[in-house]
Design a protein around this motif. Sequence first.
Motif, PDB file in Angstrom:
ATOM      1  N   ASN A 137     -11.915  30.588  30.930  1.00  0.00           N
ATOM      2  CA  ASN A 137     -11.348  29.597  30.011  1.00  0.00           C
ATOM      3  C   ASN A 137     -10.613  30.251  28.846  1.00  0.00           C
ATOM      4  OD1 ASN A 137     -13.576  30.623  28.683  1.00  0.00           O
ATOM      5  ND2 ASN A 137     -14.348  28.652  27.981  1.00  0.00           N
ATOM      6  N   PHE A 138     -10.322  31.542  28.976  1.00  0.00           N
ATOM      7  CA  PHE A 138      -9.580  32.276  27.948  1.00  0.00           C
ATOM      8  C   PHE A 138      -8.232  31.613  27.682  1.00  0.00           C
ATOM      9  CE2 PHE A 138      -6.488  35.660  26.908  1.00  0.00           C
ATOM     10  CZ  PHE A 138      -7.076  36.202  25.777  1.00  0.00           C
ATOM     11  N   ARG A 139      -7.516  31.257  28.745  1.00  0.00           N
ATOM     12  CA  ARG A 139      -6.173  30.685  28.592  1.00  0.00           C
ATOM     13  C   ARG A 139      -6.204  29.299  27.969  1.00  0.00           C
ATOM     14  NH1 ARG A 139      -5.252  31.983  34.888  1.00  0.00           N
ATOM     15  NH2 ARG A 139      -4.803  34.210  34.765  1.00  0.00           N
ATOM     16  N   ASP A 140      -7.358  28.638  28.049  1.00  0.00           N
ATOM     17  CA  ASP A 140      -7.464  27.267  27.538  1.00  0.00           C
ATOM     18  C   ASP A 140      -7.899  27.207  26.081  1.00  0.00           C
ATOM     19  OD1 ASP A 140      -6.810  26.298  30.083  1.00  0.00           O
ATOM     20  OD2 ASP A 140      -8.896  26.434  30.733  1.00  0.00           O
ATOM     21  N   SER A 141      -8.123  28.352  25.471  1.00  0.00           N
ATOM     22  CA  SER A 141      -8.616  28.353  24.096  1.00  0.00           C
ATOM     23  C   SER A 141      -7.629  27.647  23.173  1.00  0.00           C
ATOM     24  CB  SER A 141      -8.829  29.789  23.608  1.00  0.00           C
ATOM     25  OG  SER A 141      -9.173  29.797  22.232  1.00  0.00           O
ATOM     26  N   ARG A 142      -8.160  26.870  22.245  1.00  0.00           N
ATOM     27  CA  ARG A 142      -7.290  26.177  21.294  1.00  0.00           C
ATOM     28  C   ARG A 142      -6.584  27.168  20.378  1.00  0.00           C
ATOM     29  NH1 ARG A 142     -12.473  24.676  19.929  1.00  0.00           N
ATOM     30  NH2 ARG A 142     -13.340  25.552  18.014  1.00  0.00           N
ATOM     31  N   TRP A 143      -7.058  28.416  20.315  1.00  0.00           N
ATOM     32  CA  TRP A 143      -6.400  29.432  19.494  1.00  0.00           C
ATOM     33  C   TRP A 143      -4.951  29.625  19.930  1.00  0.00           C
ATOM     34  CZ3 TRP A 143      -4.062  34.231  19.881  1.00  0.00           C
ATOM     35  CH2 TRP A 143      -3.977  34.988  18.706  1.00  0.00           C
ATOM     36  N   PHE A 144      -4.683  29.503  21.230  1.00  0.00           N
ATOM     37  CA  PHE A 144      -3.327  29.674  21.737  1.00  0.00           C
ATOM     38  C   PHE A 144      -2.458  28.438  21.511  1.00  0.00           C
ATOM     39  CE2 PHE A 144      -5.590  32.819  24.390  1.00  0.00           C
ATOM     40  CZ  PHE A 144      -4.821  33.936  24.091  1.00  0.00           C
ATOM     41  N   LYS A 145      -3.034  27.382  20.978  1.00  0.00           N
ATOM     42  CA  LYS A 145      -2.288  26.141  20.784  1.00  0.00           C
ATOM     43  C   LYS A 145      -2.001  25.858  19.313  1.00  0.00           C
ATOM     44  CE  LYS A 145      -4.384  24.022  24.912  1.00  0.00           C
ATOM     45  NZ  LYS A 145      -5.185  25.181  25.315  1.00  0.00           N
ATOM     46  N   ARG A 146      -2.486  26.705  18.422  1.00  0.00           N
ATOM     47  CA  ARG A 146      -2.324  26.463  16.994  1.00  0.00           C
ATOM     48  C   ARG A 146      -1.105  27.190  16.450  1.00  0.00           C
ATOM     49  NH1 ARG A 146      -4.243  22.148  15.808  1.00  0.00           N
ATOM     50  NH2 ARG A 146      -4.386  22.728  13.612  1.00  0.00           N
ATOM     51  N   GLY A 147      -0.455  26.582  15.459  1.00  0.00           N
ATOM     52  CA  GLY A 147       0.766  27.156  14.908  1.00  0.00           C
ATOM     53  C   GLY A 147       0.544  28.445  14.136  1.00  0.00           C
ATOM     54  N   TRP A 148      -0.477  28.462  13.269  1.00  0.00           N
ATOM     55  CA  TRP A 148      -0.683  29.630  12.415  1.00  0.00           C
ATOM     56  C   TRP A 148      -1.089  30.865  13.212  1.00  0.00           C
ATOM     57  CZ3 TRP A 148       1.133  30.084   7.754  1.00  0.00           C
ATOM     58  CH2 TRP A 148       1.351  28.952   6.982  1.00  0.00           C
ATOM     59  N   THR A 149      -1.706  30.685  14.356  1.00  0.00           N
ATOM     60  CA  THR A 149      -2.168  31.858  15.109  1.00  0.00           C
ATOM     61  C   THR A 149      -1.029  32.588  15.801  1.00  0.00           C
ATOM     62  OG1 THR A 149      -2.688  30.442  17.027  1.00  0.00           O
ATOM     63  CG2 THR A 149      -4.468  30.897  15.470  1.00  0.00           C
ATOM     64  N   LEU A 150       0.179  32.013  15.823  1.00  0.00           N
ATOM     65  CA  LEU A 150       1.300  32.719  16.429  1.00  0.00           C
ATOM     66  C   LEU A 150       1.597  34.007  15.668  1.00  0.00           C
ATOM     67  CD1 LEU A 150       3.657  32.982  18.391  1.00  0.00           C
ATOM     68  CD2 LEU A 150       5.008  31.526  16.868  1.00  0.00           C
ATOM     69  N   GLN A 151       1.728  33.922  14.339  1.00  0.00           N
ATOM     70  CA  GLN A 151       1.995  35.133  13.581  1.00  0.00           C
ATOM     71  C   GLN A 151       0.783  36.066  13.596  1.00  0.00           C
ATOM     72  OE1 GLN A 151       2.871  34.275   9.496  1.00  0.00           O
ATOM     73  NE2 GLN A 151       0.920  33.269   9.085  1.00  0.00           N
ATOM     74  N   GLU A 152      -0.402  35.496  13.730  1.00  0.00           N
ATOM     75  CA  GLU A 152      -1.605  36.323  13.798  1.00  0.00           C
ATOM     76  C   GLU A 152      -1.687  37.086  15.113  1.00  0.00           C
ATOM     77  OE1 GLU A 152      -4.711  33.516  12.928  1.00  0.00           O
ATOM     78  OE2 GLU A 152      -3.677  32.847  11.102  1.00  0.00           O
ATOM     79  N   LEU A 153      -1.004  36.574  16.132  1.00  0.00           N
ATOM     80  CA  LEU A 153      -0.894  37.286  17.399  1.00  0.00           C
ATOM     81  C   LEU A 153       0.165  38.380  17.329  1.00  0.00           C
ATOM     82  CD1 LEU A 153      -1.416  37.559  20.501  1.00  0.00           C
ATOM     83  CD2 LEU A 153       0.270  35.728  20.821  1.00  0.00           C
ATOM     84  N   LEU A 154       1.247  38.127  16.605  1.00  0.00           N
ATOM     85  CA  LEU A 154       2.399  39.031  16.602  1.00  0.00           C
ATOM     86  C   LEU A 154       2.327  40.125  15.546  1.00  0.00           C
ATOM     87  CD1 LEU A 154       5.238  36.376  17.025  1.00  0.00           C
ATOM     88  CD2 LEU A 154       4.432  37.969  18.775  1.00  0.00           C
ATOM     89  N   ALA A 155       1.833  39.803  14.362  1.00  0.00           N
ATOM     90  CA  ALA A 155       1.990  40.708  13.223  1.00  0.00           C
ATOM     91  C   ALA A 155       1.111  41.957  13.270  1.00  0.00           C
ATOM     92  CB  ALA A 155       1.739  39.938  11.927  1.00  0.00           C
ATOM     93  N   PRO A 156      -0.187  41.870  13.608  1.00  0.00           N
ATOM     94  CA  PRO A 156      -1.033  43.061  13.497  1.00  0.00           C
ATOM     95  C   PRO A 156      -0.632  44.160  14.482  1.00  0.00           C
ATOM     96  CG  PRO A 156      -2.359  41.051  13.656  1.00  0.00           C
ATOM     97  CD  PRO A 156      -0.955  40.678  14.021  1.00  0.00           C
ATOM     98  N   GLU A 157      -0.976  45.383  14.112  1.00  0.00           N
ATOM     99  CA  GLU A 157      -0.715  46.506  15.000  1.00  0.00           C
ATOM    100  C   GLU A 157      -1.733  46.545  16.139  1.00  0.00           C
ATOM    101  OE1 GLU A 157      -0.149  51.348  14.734  1.00  0.00           O
ATOM    102  OE2 GLU A 157      -1.359  50.307  13.252  1.00  0.00           O
TER     103      GLU A 157
END
Length: 733
Positions: A137-157
């Motif tokens: 159910n990793f792909r179904d996590s609501r984390w992947f559906k939230r707006g703010w988590t997009l930059q949190e996915l992209l920004a860190p090294e």
Amino acid sequence: MTTYPEPSLHSTFDPSSVMRLLSTIDFKVKEFLTDIPRYAILSHTWEQEEVTFQDIQNLDVAKSKAGFRKVLGACARARRYHFEWIWIDSCCINKESSAELSEALNSMYQYYEGAGVCYVYLSDVSGEYHPRKIKSNFRDSRWFKRGWTLQELLAPEFVVFLDKDWARIGTRWSLRDVISAVSGIPVNVFEGRFIDEYSIAQRMSWAAFRETTRPEDQAYCLLGIFGVSMSPIYGEGGARAFMRLQQEIIRISDDRSIFAWVAASPMEELKDQWQIQYNSPARIDKPRGLLARSPYEFRMSGDVQASNVELIGNKSSYSFSNNGLHIHLPLNPISSSSGHPGEHIFLAHLLCQSTRGGSYLTVYLRKTSGHQYVRCYADEVFLTSLPPAMDNVRELTVREHLVTGCRVRTSNTSSAAEWSYNIELLQSAWHFLCQSSEEKRCYDTISSIDEHTVSLRRRASSLRLLDLQHTMENPPNIEYKSQKTGEYFTICFTPFGVVIIQTVFVLLPAFRSIRADTCITELESGGYVLITLEKRGDPQENLEIGYLAGGDLEIDLLQGPLRDPDLGITVPSRLSEGSSTYHLKFEGIFPPDPFGRITQDMAYATVFRPHPDDPEECGYPTFRVLTYRRDKLGGIKDIIHVAFGLQGSSVWTDLVIQTTFSDEFETSECVWKSYLDSGSRTEKRLCGKGFAEASFPYDVATGTAVIQRTKNLQLGDYLLHLNMQSGLPGFRI
């Protein structure tokens, strides 16, 4: 002689304003203006009773909140890897101060970019199954559906994903194929390509299917991704905020892909969309400007390249004023066969191409007066194979209809002088014993910390250029041998890599630059060694070693990656009958599609060509079934199954329609199985036809499904139309 700086325990992020960090030891918040220490950062989705900045001032109050368990888990993880400080948005921002909140929103991307490690806590995910397994159910996590988590996915090294029990699932790099599939972000981004190299339209498309609690945050959460700043005005509405964002982007970019968006059809904008019947004889067309109103309107733009403004020379600039957008565009009158007849309508070239087939993007503009235009048929971006003719470039103003009511990632990784590792055996590898005794060299120190952990320390002088040859000739080696199987391997540390002897496997200390943080390699006896990197808060790094026996099913999943689909099809959620349109409620895709998308007005699904090396656990079906429902009067339901797929070189489709008075009907899984080689509908698949027809039970009507190549910008190369025809003159369902 070249010398290297002493190790630094400070973050490379040095904001001009104050930054608060939470102590992982005593949970006290401290403010830093300069010399910000190396810190971890938490990414999560908000739940009930999060610990606020006010709460954390009093630990008794904080501990009474349900969210304190999350704070404890994050701090425990950070302490394990020697991070003394962590940043957590819920308790490190004083949201009661509007000035501070504005400052934090504009600095958020930098906060995540400057962190030593980002822990992504997925409270709704179990680590029982590997994310490449269908059951995960990793792909179904609501984390992947939230707006703010997009930059949190992209920004860190460096990003680590943790399940609901704080167990490590994997890293952004090791799961880059799965994350790419679920997020729609090209895998190259997670392999080190800078996001600035992608067009504005592509970056907008990454946010298209994400949601925020407050509508304005759909714009504010993208500030860092586009390298712009603006003051938040909560209450202005999502459309106004998003238009302001685009105006800020226009100030620093001449990439015209920002205009390559597709509006939702006017019919989809109405409420109760699933059950409304529309009988309008003519299509509703609302005039628009060139600016989109939400990231969702970029849902079809993932393949749009940046515009080639060199084609237009010194006329490439444009500006926004009180009467609209002033811009130069190549204009061509539309042909009579375009389906949009009428005077004063033109195709305007955006000077952009699609990566699929190299088609050129155009939008429809209607001339209103003089040099004034509006965008019409905004739910279409027409694709043409011909480049724009530059002999008809016009200066014009496109009026906006007001709505009422890049950054390059910097590295904070330690310098080469800080090359120091703790090599830890995970429980699966405890049957290995370290054969290397404690030794001290001129340049290195190898010592045992405990039964399962070895420490390698390097002096700064060992990496000076004059010592390079000596280091290459005498690298430190750490040998492990299994007391259970007799297997052994040796880890050899060189200035250019961490090498496992007898394999072709290399981990670079410079893998910081390529972001490779997880690797698996086979031993001569058939077992596998899995090595993962874990960042720490001091100038060291952890190498964690796990073991998998030969034949373990997890090996294929760990080695990945997911294969890209061979065919994508968009299916509108509309059933058309002449001038009437019925909305259908989407029920699901079977088998589940990691690349699929479900939106308010369409579904997108993918299929694959058969390949002998495809692991069954990942699921690469050659056909799928989309299921829709239409509720009618008297509790009657029409269940519509649309099958489609690849059969050899042909694209095929089939239609199964059921009418029921209850919730008992043939499931999408049963329908899918009926097209297998032993199923009752096998012949339908083997015939490979792009047209299908089926009758509505108890009704004098027939449904049809037709697959056609698209001529407009959309997801995938094919569009599947659903139509209905009444069997009697004048008869309407």
